[in-house]
Design a protein around this motif. Structure first.
Motif, PDB file in Angstrom:
ATOM      1  N   SER A  65      24.187 -62.852 -31.340  1.00 35.39           N
ATOM      2  CA  SER A  65      24.834 -61.653 -31.847  1.00 35.39           C
ATOM      3  C   SER A  65      23.874 -60.735 -32.592  1.00 35.39           C
ATOM      4  O   SER A  65      23.039 -61.189 -33.380  1.00 35.39           O
ATOM      5  CB  SER A  65      25.985 -62.053 -32.777  1.00 35.39           C
ATOM      6  OG  SER A  65      26.510 -60.926 -33.455  1.00 35.39           O
ATOM      7  N   GLU A  67      24.730 -58.966 -34.960  1.00 36.70           N
ATOM      8  CA  GLU A  67      25.099 -59.067 -36.370  1.00 36.70           C
ATOM      9  C   GLU A  67      24.088 -59.889 -37.155  1.00 36.70           C
ATOM     10  O   GLU A  67      23.865 -59.647 -38.346  1.00 36.70           O
ATOM     11  CB  GLU A  67      26.491 -59.693 -36.490  1.00 36.70           C
ATOM     12  CG  GLU A  67      26.978 -59.860 -37.919  1.00 36.70           C
ATOM     13  CD  GLU A  67      28.349 -60.506 -38.007  1.00 36.70           C
ATOM     14  OE1 GLU A  67      28.838 -60.691 -39.139  1.00 36.70           O
ATOM     15  OE2 GLU A  67      28.924 -60.831 -36.936  1.00 36.70           O
ATOM     16  N   TYR A  68      23.470 -60.859 -36.480  1.00 39.88           N
ATOM     17  CA  TYR A  68      22.509 -61.744 -37.144  1.00 39.88           C
ATOM     18  C   TYR A  68      21.086 -61.560 -36.636  1.00 39.88           C
ATOM     19  O   TYR A  68      20.241 -62.436 -36.806  1.00 39.88           O
ATOM     20  CB  TYR A  68      22.950 -63.194 -36.970  1.00 39.88           C
ATOM     21  CG  TYR A  68      24.332 -63.455 -37.516  1.00 39.88           C
ATOM     22  CD1 TYR A  68      24.556 -63.479 -38.880  1.00 39.88           C
ATOM     23  CD2 TYR A  68      25.416 -63.650 -36.662  1.00 39.88           C
ATOM     24  CE1 TYR A  68      25.832 -63.707 -39.395  1.00 39.88           C
ATOM     25  CE2 TYR A  68      26.682 -63.873 -37.156  1.00 39.88           C
ATOM     26  CZ  TYR A  68      26.888 -63.901 -38.527  1.00 39.88           C
ATOM     27  OH  TYR A  68      28.147 -64.111 -39.026  1.00 39.88           O
ATOM     28  N   HIS A 108      26.795 -71.255 -32.985  1.00 40.50           N
ATOM     29  CA  HIS A 108      28.124 -71.502 -32.415  1.00 40.50           C
ATOM     30  C   HIS A 108      28.996 -72.424 -33.267  1.00 40.50           C
ATOM     31  O   HIS A 108      30.223 -72.413 -33.117  1.00 40.50           O
ATOM     32  CB  HIS A 108      27.983 -72.089 -31.013  1.00 40.50           C
ATOM     33  CG  HIS A 108      27.431 -71.107 -30.016  1.00 40.50           C
ATOM     34  ND1 HIS A 108      28.213 -70.167 -29.389  1.00 40.50           N
ATOM     35  CD2 HIS A 108      26.164 -70.909 -29.558  1.00 40.50           C
ATOM     36  CE1 HIS A 108      27.470 -69.429 -28.587  1.00 40.50           C
ATOM     37  NE2 HIS A 108      26.215 -69.866 -28.665  1.00 40.50           N
ATOM     38  N   SER A 111      28.991 -72.182 -40.194  1.00 42.01           N
ATOM     39  CA  SER A 111      29.928 -71.297 -40.882  1.00 42.01           C
ATOM     40  C   SER A 111      29.360 -69.884 -40.914  1.00 42.01           C
ATOM     41  O   SER A 111      28.163 -69.661 -40.678  1.00 42.01           O
ATOM     42  CB  SER A 111      30.174 -71.789 -42.306  1.00 42.01           C
ATOM     43  OG  SER A 111      28.999 -71.634 -43.089  1.00 42.01           O
ATOM     44  N   LYS A 112      30.211 -68.925 -41.248  1.00 43.54           N
ATOM     45  CA  LYS A 112      29.746 -67.541 -41.346  1.00 43.54           C
ATOM     46  C   LYS A 112      28.656 -67.416 -42.400  1.00 43.54           C
ATOM     47  O   LYS A 112      27.672 -66.698 -42.207  1.00 43.54           O
ATOM     48  CB  LYS A 112      30.917 -66.619 -41.678  1.00 43.54           C
ATOM     49  CG  LYS A 112      30.575 -65.132 -41.618  1.00 43.54           C
ATOM     50  CD  LYS A 112      31.802 -64.271 -41.780  1.00 43.54           C
ATOM     51  CE  LYS A 112      31.441 -62.785 -41.695  1.00 43.54           C
ATOM     52  NZ  LYS A 112      30.907 -62.411 -40.373  1.00 43.54           N
ATOM     53  N   GLN A 113      28.803 -68.137 -43.511  1.00 46.12           N
ATOM     54  CA  GLN A 113      27.793 -68.084 -44.560  1.00 46.12           C
ATOM     55  C   GLN A 113      26.483 -68.700 -44.087  1.00 46.12           C
ATOM     56  O   GLN A 113      25.398 -68.164 -44.350  1.00 46.12           O
ATOM     57  CB  GLN A 113      28.284 -68.826 -45.805  1.00 46.12           C
ATOM     58  CG  GLN A 113      27.353 -68.688 -47.007  1.00 46.12           C
ATOM     59  CD  GLN A 113      27.196 -67.246 -47.459  1.00 46.12           C
ATOM     60  OE1 GLN A 113      28.193 -66.562 -47.726  1.00 46.12           O
ATOM     61  NE2 GLN A 113      25.958 -66.748 -47.517  1.00 46.12           N
ATOM     62  N   GLN A 114      26.552 -69.824 -43.373  1.00 50.72           N
ATOM     63  CA  GLN A 114      25.333 -70.441 -42.842  1.00 50.72           C
ATOM     64  C   GLN A 114      24.620 -69.514 -41.868  1.00 50.72           C
ATOM     65  O   GLN A 114      23.393 -69.389 -41.899  1.00 50.72           O
ATOM     66  CB  GLN A 114      25.670 -71.758 -42.152  1.00 50.72           C
ATOM     67  CG  GLN A 114      26.034 -72.893 -43.094  1.00 50.72           C
ATOM     68  CD  GLN A 114      26.482 -74.128 -42.330  1.00 50.72           C
ATOM     69  OE1 GLN A 114      27.187 -74.031 -41.316  1.00 50.72           O
ATOM     70  NE2 GLN A 114      26.073 -75.297 -42.815  1.00 50.72           N
ATOM     71  N   ARG A 115      25.390 -68.867 -41.000  1.00 54.35           N
ATOM     72  CA  ARG A 115      24.773 -67.944 -40.048  1.00 54.35           C
ATOM     73  C   ARG A 115      24.099 -66.788 -40.772  1.00 54.35           C
ATOM     74  O   ARG A 115      22.983 -66.391 -40.428  1.00 54.35           O
ATOM     75  CB  ARG A 115      25.818 -67.445 -39.057  1.00 54.35           C
ATOM     76  CG  ARG A 115      26.368 -68.533 -38.141  1.00 54.35           C
ATOM     77  CD  ARG A 115      27.081 -67.949 -36.937  1.00 54.35           C
ATOM     78  NE  ARG A 115      28.247 -67.150 -37.295  1.00 54.35           N
ATOM     79  CZ  ARG A 115      29.473 -67.626 -37.424  1.00 54.35           C
ATOM     80  NH1 ARG A 115      29.707 -68.921 -37.232  1.00 54.35           N
ATOM     81  NH2 ARG A 115      30.480 -66.831 -37.722  1.00 54.35           N
ATOM     82  N   ALA A 116      24.763 -66.241 -41.773  1.00 54.15           N
ATOM     83  CA  ALA A 116      24.179 -65.123 -42.529  1.00 54.15           C
ATOM     84  C   ALA A 116      22.922 -65.556 -43.275  1.00 54.15           C
ATOM     85  O   ALA A 116      21.950 -64.791 -43.381  1.00 54.15           O
ATOM     86  CB  ALA A 116      25.214 -64.561 -43.502  1.00 54.15           C
TER      87      ALA A 116
END
Length: 396
Positions: A65, A67-68, A108, A111-116
């Motif tokens: 994505s 986004e990241y 995949h 968490s959203k926080q881990q991805r960010a």
């Protein structure tokens, strides 16, 4: 010896953005990757500068994505980029595939926080990843791994050894699968481990018949402490995460195999057109022309197969069977094509003056890694007939 350049593959790409991307990749390949490839492989030079360049160009995060920090490209496009990179130097193409595989669990299942927190640096910040599933006594039977993670308050302590790890010892992060419960697939959990973690070390790289520029090594975890915030997915979900990553990773290996085969074909065509025997180019001899025709047909069939699987994946459809088929067919085809390329060049094909001997040595490993081709046949058969245990047949 004369040098012959490759002929660009006429690709069908879904968007103008994708066409521009492939043009950028081809320019980078011709300028930075292809010219020193043979010499760098002979010297076993790992192309860290090239990896950094690919990261800065956005090529290490293509299917993830925006986004990241990813490229938001469909797998149909990403795999064709891999093919171009592998045709220039398999160490680079396969390294890109392995890095992408290493990001899969976080992208995949994190968490959203881990991805960010972690994905931007992994996808475009110059970092390089490794995927740690196999062990010295646990290769094809991945569910029997013994590396263990033990809970200690808000942390986990990792103990054990992983084997056959691409980028082992040079990676900036490791996606590690470790046992957190009793034996079996349900007792495995995934972790994101920093490459500089205390207690993490690597053995000397394996001495391989090919891919000398790509370090493959055992990785040791001696009391490595990892925060629970770096656990990916739920406890016990690791085996599911590992298999999910491998389904996509097999497509990467298929694309790399087609790239190596295409490079071998290009070299063989150029050589046979320029080499004269009995007063005419050897490409005029029917026996050799038929060999070239068979090689080209296998390459086109492999490319069509991996693209079909990629389009299923991009459409959100199951693609595990097709991924196994693509990995099986494309890597077997690469072995046949590179063998024939050496034969077509005759004595020159057996020398290091031409790259086809390197392509042959490199093609062999593609039949082995990310699930041997015997395992791929088991996967395909299970999709056709169901698990062996359902019919009372002993598993091997």
């Amino acid at each position: 010896m004369p040098e012959y350049g490759p002929r660009p593959v006429d690709r069908q790409l879904p968007t103008q953005e994708a066409r521009d991307l492939l043009a950028l990749v081809r320019e980078l390949v011709q300028r930075e990757i292809r010219p020193p490839a043979s010499e760098d492989e002979r010297a076993a030079r790992f192309p860290r500068e090239t990896c950094t360049l690919l990261s800065g160009s956005g090529l290490l995060g293509l299917p993830y994505s925006q986004e990241y920090g990813g490229g938001d490209q469909p797998y149909e496009v990403y795999l064709q980029v891999l093919e171009e990179l592998a045709a220039a130097r398999l160490t680079v193409g396969m390294g890109t595939s392995v890095h992408t595989l290493s990001c899969h669990a976080l992208a995949h299942f994190g968490s959203k926080q881990q991805r960010a927190d972690h994905l931007p640096a992994m996808l475009g910040g110059g970092l390089l990843g490794a995927y740690c599933l196999s062990e010295p006594a646990s290769g094809s039977d991945a569910a029997s791994l013994s590396t263990r993670a033990t809970r200690d308050g808000d942390d986990w302590i990792l103990e054990g050894t992983k084997a056959w790890i691409t980028h082992g010892g040079v990676a900036d992060f490791y996606t590690v699968f470790a046992r957190t419960a009793e034996e079996g697939a349900r007792g495995i959990t995934a972790f994101l481990v920093p490459g500089d973690a205390a207690g993490l070390g690597a053995a000397a790289p394996e001495r391989k018949m090919g891919l000398q520029g790509s370090p493959t090594a055992q990785v040791h975890f001696d009391g490595v402490r990892v925060s629970d915030t770096r656990r990916l997915g739920d406890e016990g979900q690791g085996f599911t995460i590992a298999l999910s990553a491998l389904e996509s990773g097999r497509l990467g290996i298929a694309a790399c195999a087609v790239g190596v085969a295409q490079a071998a074909l290009d070299e063989a065509v150029a050589y046979t057109r320029g080499r004269e025997q009995f007063g005419r180019p050897v490409a005029d001899f029917q026996g050799l022309r038929f060999m070239l025709a068979d090689m080209a047909t296998q390459i086109e069939a492999g490319r069509a197969l991996y693209l079909t699987a990629a389009r299923l994946r991009d459409g959100g459809h199951p693609f595990g069977r097709e991924a196994a088929m693509a990995k099986l067919f494309c890597t077997d085809a690469a072995m046949r094509v590179t063998t024939d390329a050496v034969q077509l060049l005759g004595g020159y094909g057996y020398t290091m003056d031409f790259p086809v001997e390197r392509y042959l040595r490199e093609a062999k490993v593609l039949q082995i890694l990310e699930g041997t081709n015997q395992i791929q046949r088991m996967v395909i058969a299970r999709h056709l007939t169901g698990p062996e245990s359902d019919r009372g047949i002993r598993r091997t």
